[in-house]
Scaffold this motif. Sequence first.
Motif, mmCIF file in Angstrom:
data_model
loop_
_atom_site.group_PDB
_atom_site.id
_atom_site.type_symbol
_atom_site.label_atom_id
_atom_site.label_comp_id
_atom_site.label_asym_id
_atom_site.label_seq_id
_atom_site.Cartn_x
_atom_site.Cartn_y
_atom_site.Cartn_z
ATOM 1 N N ALA A 69 22.195 31.011 33.226
ATOM 2 C CA ALA A 69 21.595 32.770 33.211
ATOM 3 C C ALA A 69 21.489 33.479 34.424
ATOM 4 O O ALA A 69 21.559 34.287 35.362
ATOM 5 N N GLU A 70 21.901 31.568 35.627
ATOM 6 C CA GLU A 70 22.011 31.932 36.928
ATOM 7 C C GLU A 70 23.217 31.441 36.915
ATOM 8 O O GLU A 70 23.061 30.289 36.410
ATOM 9 N N PHE A 71 24.234 31.455 37.586
ATOM 10 C CA PHE A 71 25.229 30.945 38.010
ATOM 11 C C PHE A 71 26.095 31.334 40.363
ATOM 12 O O PHE A 71 25.228 32.464 40.021
ATOM 13 N N LEU A 72 26.912 30.737 40.629
ATOM 14 C CA LEU A 72 26.804 31.024 41.364
ATOM 15 C C LEU A 72 28.629 31.434 41.269
ATOM 16 O O LEU A 72 29.413 30.873 40.403
ATOM 17 N N TRP A 73 29.051 32.410 42.570
ATOM 18 C CA TRP A 73 30.356 33.159 42.461
ATOM 19 C C TRP A 73 30.424 33.591 43.527
ATOM 20 O O TRP A 73 29.978 33.830 44.649
ATOM 21 N N GLN A 74 31.663 34.027 43.993
ATOM 22 C CA GLN A 74 32.271 34.762 44.672
ATOM 23 C C GLN A 74 32.284 36.237 43.972
ATOM 24 O O GLN A 74 33.012 36.456 42.824
ATOM 25 N N GLU A 75 31.903 37.733 44.738
ATOM 26 C CA GLU A 75 32.533 39.019 44.172
ATOM 27 C C GLU A 75 33.155 39.626 45.573
ATOM 28 O O GLU A 75 33.008 39.687 46.370
ATOM 29 N N GLY A 76 34.366 40.176 45.192
ATOM 30 C CA GLY A 76 35.139 40.978 46.374
ATOM 31 C C GLY A 76 34.645 42.485 45.828
ATOM 32 O O GLY A 76 35.291 42.359 44.625
ATOM 33 N N HIS A 77 34.216 43.289 47.120
ATOM 34 C CA HIS A 77 34.536 44.441 46.579
ATOM 35 C C HIS A 77 35.021 45.466 47.845
ATOM 36 O O HIS A 77 34.952 45.111 48.790
ATOM 37 N N THR A 78 36.238 45.822 47.074
ATOM 38 C CA THR A 78 37.015 46.835 48.555
ATOM 39 C C THR A 78 37.252 48.402 47.809
ATOM 40 O O THR A 78 37.233 48.618 46.715
ATOM 41 N N ALA A 79 37.428 49.424 48.964
ATOM 42 C CA ALA A 79 37.548 50.652 49.085
ATOM 43 C C ALA A 79 39.190 50.779 50.303
ATOM 44 O O ALA A 79 39.102 50.406 50.759
ATOM 45 N N HIS A 80 39.307 51.823 49.097
ATOM 46 C CA HIS A 80 40.525 52.428 49.509
ATOM 47 C C HIS A 80 40.914 54.220 49.404
ATOM 48 O O HIS A 80 40.255 54.584 48.867
ATOM 49 N N ALA A 81 42.301 54.703 50.571
ATOM 50 C CA ALA A 81 42.540 55.272 50.226
ATOM 51 C C ALA A 81 42.827 56.253 49.218
ATOM 52 O O ALA A 81 42.760 57.342 48.908
ATOM 53 N N THR A 82 44.075 55.103 48.795
ATOM 54 C CA THR A 82 45.029 55.911 47.546
ATOM 55 C C THR A 82 44.796 55.333 46.281
ATOM 56 O O THR A 82 44.053 53.392 46.472
ATOM 57 N N ARG A 83 44.966 55.565 45.403
ATOM 58 C CA ARG A 83 45.279 54.693 43.962
ATOM 59 C C ARG A 83 45.906 53.512 43.971
ATOM 60 O O ARG A 83 45.553 52.696 43.920
ATOM 61 N N GLU A 84 47.200 53.819 44.446
ATOM 62 C CA GLU A 84 48.284 53.183 44.965
ATOM 63 C C GLU A 84 47.531 51.072 45.708
ATOM 64 O O GLU A 84 47.310 50.765 45.430
ATOM 65 N N GLU A 85 46.432 51.700 46.383
ATOM 66 C CA GLU A 85 46.464 50.456 47.075
ATOM 67 C C GLU A 85 45.134 50.121 47.156
ATOM 68 O O GLU A 85 45.222 48.359 46.643
ATOM 69 N N ALA A 86 44.681 50.229 45.750
ATOM 70 C CA ALA A 86 43.512 50.232 45.017
ATOM 71 C C ALA A 86 43.977 49.341 44.341
ATOM 72 O O ALA A 86 43.875 48.212 43.622
ATOM 73 N N VAL A 87 45.015 50.180 43.245
ATOM 74 C CA VAL A 87 45.998 49.345 42.024
ATOM 75 C C VAL A 87 46.919 47.643 42.949
ATOM 76 O O VAL A 87 46.514 46.722 42.315
ATOM 77 N N GLU A 88 46.963 47.920 43.912
ATOM 78 C CA GLU A 88 47.909 46.880 44.442
ATOM 79 C C GLU A 88 47.150 46.035 44.968
ATOM 80 O O GLU A 88 47.186 44.139 44.935
ATOM 81 N N GLU A 89 45.830 45.842 45.415
ATOM 82 C CA GLU A 89 44.601 45.058 45.456
ATOM 83 C C GLU A 89 44.126 44.005 44.214
ATOM 84 O O GLU A 89 44.079 42.586 44.929
ATOM 85 N N ALA A 90 43.817 44.915 43.086
ATOM 86 C CA ALA A 90 43.287 44.134 42.100
ATOM 87 C C ALA A 90 44.803 43.057 42.008
ATOM 88 O O ALA A 90 44.451 42.643 40.894
ATOM 89 N N GLU A 91 46.321 43.779 41.341
ATOM 90 C CA GLU A 91 46.901 42.968 41.309
ATOM 91 C C GLU A 91 47.257 41.188 42.312
ATOM 92 O O GLU A 91 46.912 40.792 41.779
ATOM 93 N N LEU A 92 46.857 42.217 43.591
ATOM 94 C CA LEU A 92 46.932 40.872 44.154
ATOM 95 C C LEU A 92 45.026 39.916 44.015
ATOM 96 O O LEU A 92 45.964 38.482 44.187
ATOM 97 N N MET A 93 44.773 39.882 43.902
ATOM 98 C CA MET A 93 43.802 39.079 44.024
ATOM 99 C C MET A 93 43.997 38.557 42.038
ATOM 100 O O MET A 93 43.485 37.223 42.750
ATOM 101 N N MET A 94 44.806 38.697 41.470
ATOM 102 C CA MET A 94 44.604 37.985 39.963
ATOM 103 C C MET A 94 45.541 37.569 40.280
ATOM 104 O O MET A 94 45.362 36.420 39.938
#
Length: 491
Positions: A166-191
């Motif tokens: 019910a409770e667990f520990l984690w990390q959560e990243g949250h990023t904001a970008h000017a372009t779609r391309e930057e955001a997709v690149e970020e999502a793929e980078l973290m994977m």
Amino acid sequence: MGKNLTKRSEDYSKWYNELVVKADLAENSGVRGCMVIKPYGYAIWEKMQAELDRMFKETGHENAYFPLFIPKSYLSREADHVEGFAKECAVVTHYRLKNAEDGSGIVVDPEARLEEELIVRPTSETIIWDTYKKWVQSYRDLPIKINQWANVVRWEMRTRLFLRTAEFLWQEGHTAHATREEAVEEAELMMNIYAEFAEKFMGVPVIKGVKSESERFAGAVETYCIEALMQDGKALQAGTSHFLGQNFAKAFDVKYANKEGQQEYVWATSWGVSTRLMGALVMTHSDDNGLVLPPNLAPIQVVIVPIYKGEEQLQAISEKVKGLVAALRAKGISVKFDDRDTQKPGWKFNEYELKGVPVRIAMGMRDLENGTYEVARRDTLEKETVPADAVVEKITGLLEDIQERIFNKALEYRDTHITEVNSFEEFKSVLEDKGGFISAHWDGTPETEDKIKDLTKATIRCIPLDQVVEEGVCVYSGKPSKGRVLFAKAY
């Protein structure tokens, strides 16, 4: 210290539960569905944290912290998001207790009801995007690349230590970008960062891919994932990274002025891994004797156990061992010299085998006289006698070999448990008799996906990133398919 573990072949689930408790990783708490992570278990989690945190910071991310409580109205702003988490939310309705008038104990004060209920965070997108609205005005404010280490609550009815609490520990990243391309690149980078961590440090081979629409994170446009296979043939989602599009920016009105002065909505990602990785670590490598830990994450990489009679012999061995401990630590290797007089050497051997310490060294008076050490590796349980002048080099090589060997062993198991099927009968047969990942054609519809899940309990774990375009027919519906996806029963 009798292990008395249930064998994996007899009852894998029972084996796992017993091992987590007996190896001192965690235990159930007085709060239903919540766990106590014990010092040895938390030490492993700390090593995971340290490596991931380093990798995040090397790619330009910063740590911050956001509130545990989220106003209920925030969740309702993004429709898919609230629908995805509504049934798992813990809700705070009052802010005060009082003594019952009849003296029966403490009760909730009905006069202390909150004007707006607060949600104990199941994830932080909403509170963070409300904050980002204050931080973003211009393209100069972007990108924002924030991570937080935190706990979250998702009200699970059927729980299991590390895997689902019910409770667990984690990390959560949250990023904001000017372009779609930057955001997709970020999502793929973290994977890719998650995959590198899983394989290099955990020794767990993973398959990178994207989720089907019905398996995506609530509110995501695309969910990237890494999927691992446990020794019982079930899959485990080891990490996810989400391209959120502009959904949360629109829900919280987060805009920026571009270089031409025009207002545009920000593009977003979020990504996370949790203490579920502890479960993956246990289930990927461990055996009927206990934990098998990868040296790169083991809190104790080398343990030295003296074998002696009387204080004089212990003193002589201790003096000899001091130089070895210093030499190993100088190479960045964590060492424990266990000179406790409350337990016998055999008991200690058993304990460290159960706890998965990669290398065990024993030294008795004969070793002292001969200038040797007895060196045992945990993964194969092999022992050998090593000259004192060669032992540091030997242990350094052993740790590297163990890390590589347990990864390769897990990789071989995973690769031999990916099975291509071309009919639904074959699908069901492989799922029942062999398990693992099933590579099958799918027509791309959620209706077919749901039907297969209802009939077999198998879900689409991922659409592999290296999926080959291959014309075929769906294993269930017989409709056209453009490629194979991976199904499996999962944790």
